[in-house]
Design a protein around this motif. Structure first.
Motif, PDB file in Angstrom:
ATOM      1  N   ASN B  27      -3.472 -22.927   3.638  1.00 55.06           N
ATOM      2  CA  ASN B  27      -2.481 -23.860   4.164  1.00 55.06           C
ATOM      3  C   ASN B  27      -2.004 -24.673   3.157  1.00 55.06           C
ATOM      4  N   VAL B  29      -0.210 -27.756   3.352  1.00 57.97           N
ATOM      5  CA  VAL B  29      -0.589 -28.969   3.528  1.00 57.97           C
ATOM      6  C   VAL B  29      -1.903 -29.192   2.968  1.00 57.97           C
ATOM      7  N   HIS B  30      -3.027 -28.349   3.084  1.00 60.14           N
ATOM      8  CA  HIS B  30      -4.246 -28.626   2.553  1.00 60.14           C
ATOM      9  C   HIS B  30      -4.068 -28.659   1.018  1.00 60.14           C
ATOM     10  N   LEU B  33      -2.999 -32.115   0.120  1.00 59.10           N
ATOM     11  CA  LEU B  33      -4.080 -33.160   0.202  1.00 59.10           C
ATOM     12  C   LEU B  33      -5.159 -32.931  -0.959  1.00 59.10           C
ATOM     13  N   ILE B  36      -3.870 -34.428  -3.944  1.00 55.91           N
ATOM     14  CA  ILE B  36      -3.797 -35.938  -4.067  1.00 55.91           C
ATOM     15  C   ILE B  36      -5.278 -36.320  -4.311  1.00 55.91           C
ATOM     16  N   TYR B  62       2.177 -41.366  -8.257  1.00 53.29           N
ATOM     17  CA  TYR B  62       2.023 -40.174  -7.884  1.00 53.29           C
ATOM     18  C   TYR B  62       1.561 -40.005  -6.561  1.00 53.29           C
ATOM     19  N   VAL B  63       0.105 -40.677  -6.221  1.00 53.14           N
ATOM     20  CA  VAL B  63      -0.294 -40.540  -4.901  1.00 53.14           C
ATOM     21  C   VAL B  63       0.382 -41.299  -3.890  1.00 53.14           C
ATOM     22  N   GLY B  64       1.054 -42.649  -4.186  1.00 52.33           N
ATOM     23  CA  GLY B  64       1.460 -43.533  -3.309  1.00 52.33           C
ATOM     24  C   GLY B  64       2.992 -42.956  -3.049  1.00 52.33           C
ATOM     25  N   ALA B  67       3.512 -37.828  -3.939  1.00 50.13           N
ATOM     26  CA  ALA B  67       2.854 -36.844  -3.120  1.00 50.13           C
ATOM     27  C   ALA B  67       3.178 -36.959  -1.549  1.00 50.13           C
ATOM     28  N   VAL B  68       3.509 -38.234  -1.146  1.00 50.74           N
ATOM     29  CA  VAL B  68       4.015 -38.569   0.021  1.00 50.74           C
ATOM     30  C   VAL B  68       5.171 -37.777   0.359  1.00 50.74           C
ATOM     31  N   LEU B  71       4.148 -34.165   0.756  1.00 49.45           N
ATOM     32  CA  LEU B  71       3.594 -33.642   1.862  1.00 49.45           C
ATOM     33  C   LEU B  71       4.676 -33.839   3.102  1.00 49.45           C
ATOM     34  N   PHE B  72       5.600 -34.754   3.078  1.00 47.09           N
ATOM     35  CA  PHE B  72       6.583 -34.894   4.097  1.00 47.09           C
ATOM     36  C   PHE B  72       7.339 -33.513   3.987  1.00 47.09           C
ATOM     37  N   MET B  75       4.934 -30.475   5.299  1.00 48.45           N
ATOM     38  CA  MET B  75       4.653 -30.443   6.549  1.00 48.45           C
ATOM     39  C   MET B  75       5.766 -29.851   7.445  1.00 48.45           C
TER      40      MET B  75
END
Lengths: 333, 203
Positions: B27, B29-30, B33, B36, B62-64, B67-68, B71-72, B75
């Protein structure tokens, strides 16, 4: 050798407990205070049945929620669904590690304290996105998308506000930030930044008037629509814990942390922790007052405020502050 | 030192494991994650090296933020697992080629460049680092010694920003714009008309 490690570990655990327990208890009373203040604003009585003046209401609610059945929606992505509230809760508590409550009263006095807080609060969005996505349902997903966009936009202006404060301090250490406010609290010379920070904090914690991720009139309950019982409690606790955290950040950056109002006799014998708590309670009251007063923003207005008003204004103020400090040769260090 | 090495191995194994999961998770999305998780563990390794500022910047940027957005986007994708499998074989040769090139490059780097002895490295650098905060150290070289590179990277980012804006700014004349000042200064007399309507006439 091993004994030393265990002893050190026990001391650290005790310190963590000494911070987390008061935070969780204050979350319970913050919920009570919020309901009571909102009730007074709306000329109602508020919770007044459980315990004296209804003081035990939140504990009763928590017990009720925890004893309920935890429902896992069949279409959900189970692991991520359960991980989301845990991550949210852990992050909202992990940030307390660097908060100085009084001189020396801090679990970890790291050099990059404010960066750590900023990093942890920027991670907070993941709990919400994961919850919204894993629920596999329309409303949580919409809530998650809204919150992702909202939190990323307001983080930018929070970052610039923090930079302005850091310019005046010359260090990223939270204890030094408080000590730099000995002469004057930063809320006075940096008043516009204080206001921007407060409003961005409202947006960052998804509080009214910016609570679009959990907007009940359009999105049922937003990203935690599918959550029930203990996992819902975790989200709820995390929201209020991060509210207290943001107020603590506001107090440290702008209201002089543990410093007394004036450094004169009857005020300066009051311990720093008490000053710190009083200031946090004042900021929390502002949070609740705003909730009771202002109508919810429309989503496009929220985005406009973040990108077109706060971002240019805070960037401008960074330049102004830096220019001022250099011109009058008062750059710290 | 035991604790230090234990945390090092913890962070590095989790980082490598999650990096592997990024490319092997079914997946997408996984995958993000796990990416991250890998970033956060890399930040942990930076902290162990004494580079706490870099660690925090890694998490914030990178994470804040990055990567958001990842993910956006991920998804929103309409995931079709069968098609993903087809793509695997199609892209396998290219992926292998990239991997081999990277490994060869790393090998050349190892063979040609002499790395300083790690023990002396530690003594030299850590004695300097322990006196000054590394935020200050970075600041003191970033805006002096590496000023030109810093500005160039700024310009690259600016160009990328302008590029993405021009790519997404389509149908300028069709998009509906709001003039906020007009909305705020509107008066009731301007927008509401009271009319007396006779029965059966209408307006």
């Amino acid at each position: 050798m091993l004994y030393d490690y265990i002893l050190q570990l026990l001391i650290i655990v005790a310190q963590i407990m000494a911070v987390i327990a008061p935070v969780l208890i204050s979350v319970a009373f913050l919920v009570y205070a919020e309901r009571k203040i909102l009730a007074l604003i709306q000329l109602r009585k508020g919770p007044n049945v459980v315990g004296p003046f209804g003081l035990l209401q939140s504990f009763a609610d928590a017990l009720k929620l925890i004893t309920k059945e935890n429902i896992l929606p069949s279409g959900s992505n189970k692991i991520v669904f359960l991980l989301a509230p845990i991550i949210t809760m852990v992050l909202s508590l992990a940030a307390w590690a660097v908060i100085p409550f009084a001189p020396g009263w801090v679990i970890s006095d790291i050099n990059v304290g404010i960066m750590y807080l900023f990093a942890i609060s920027s991670l907070g969005v993941y709990g919400i996105i994961m919850a919204g996505w894993a629920s596999n349902s329309k409303y949580p997903f919409l809530g998650a998308l809204r919150s992702a966009a909202q939190m990323v936009s307001y983080e930018v202006s929070i970052g610039f506000v923090i930079i302005t404060v850091l310019l005046c301090v010359g260090s990223l250490n939270l204890t030094k930030i408080v000590e730099a406010q000995q002469t004057v609290w930063f809320a006075i010379p940096l008043l516009p930044m204080f206001i921007i920070f407060f409003i961005s904090a409202l947006a960052e914690t998804n509080r009214l008037p910016f609570d679009l991720p959990e907007d009940e009139s359009t999105l049922v309950a937003g990203f935690f629509t599918e959550y029930s019982s203990a996992s819902f409690v975790l989200f709820f606790l995390a929201e209020y814990a991060s509210m207290i955290l943001m107020s603590a950040m506001t107090v440290i950056l702008f209201l002089g942390g543990w410093l007394p109002l004036f450094d004169i006799y009857p005020l300066n014998i009051i311990p720093g922790v008490i000053w710190f708590t009083i200031k946090i309670m004042f900021v929390l009251f502002l949070f609740i007052w705003v909730r009771g007063t202002f109508p919810r923003y429309r989503y496009d207005q929220l985005m406009r405020l973040g990108w077109k008003v706060f971002l240019p204004l805070s960037l401008f103020w960074v330049v102004i502050t830096a220019g001022f400090l250099v011109t009058f040769d008062i750059v710290p260090n | 030192m035991i604790i230090y090495s234990l945390t090092f191995y913890l962070f590095s194994t989790v980082a490598i494991f999650s990096a592997l999961m990024v490319i092997s998770a079914k997946n997408p999305v996984h995958s993000v994650l796990f990416l991250i998780l890998s970033f956060v563990n890399a930040a942990g390794l930076f902290v162990l090296l004494g580079a706490e500022f870099l660690a925090m910047i890694l998490v914030v940027v990178y994470v804040g933020a990055v990567a958001v957005l990842f993910l956006f986007v991920v998804m929103m994708l309409d995931i079709n697992f069968v098609k993903l499998r087809e793509g695997f074989l199609q892209y396998l040769p290219f992926g292998l080629l990239l991997g081999i090139v990277l490994i060869i490059e790393l090998g050349i780097l190892f063979l040609t460049k002499n790395f300083p002895d790690t023990s002396s490295f530690k003594e030299d650098y850590f004695s300097n680092f322990s006196n000054v905060e590394n935020t200050k150290l970075i600041g003191s070289v970033l805006y002096t010694k590496y000023f030109f590179l810093f500005q160039v990277s700024g310009i690259i980012l600016l160009v990328a920003m302008i590029g993405s804006i021009t790519l997404t700014l389509r149908n300028k004349d069709r998009s509906k714009k709001q003039v906020i000042s007009e909305q705020n200064t509107i008066k009731a007399s301007k927008s509401i008309i009271k009319k007396q309507i006779n029965l059966g006439e209408g307006i």
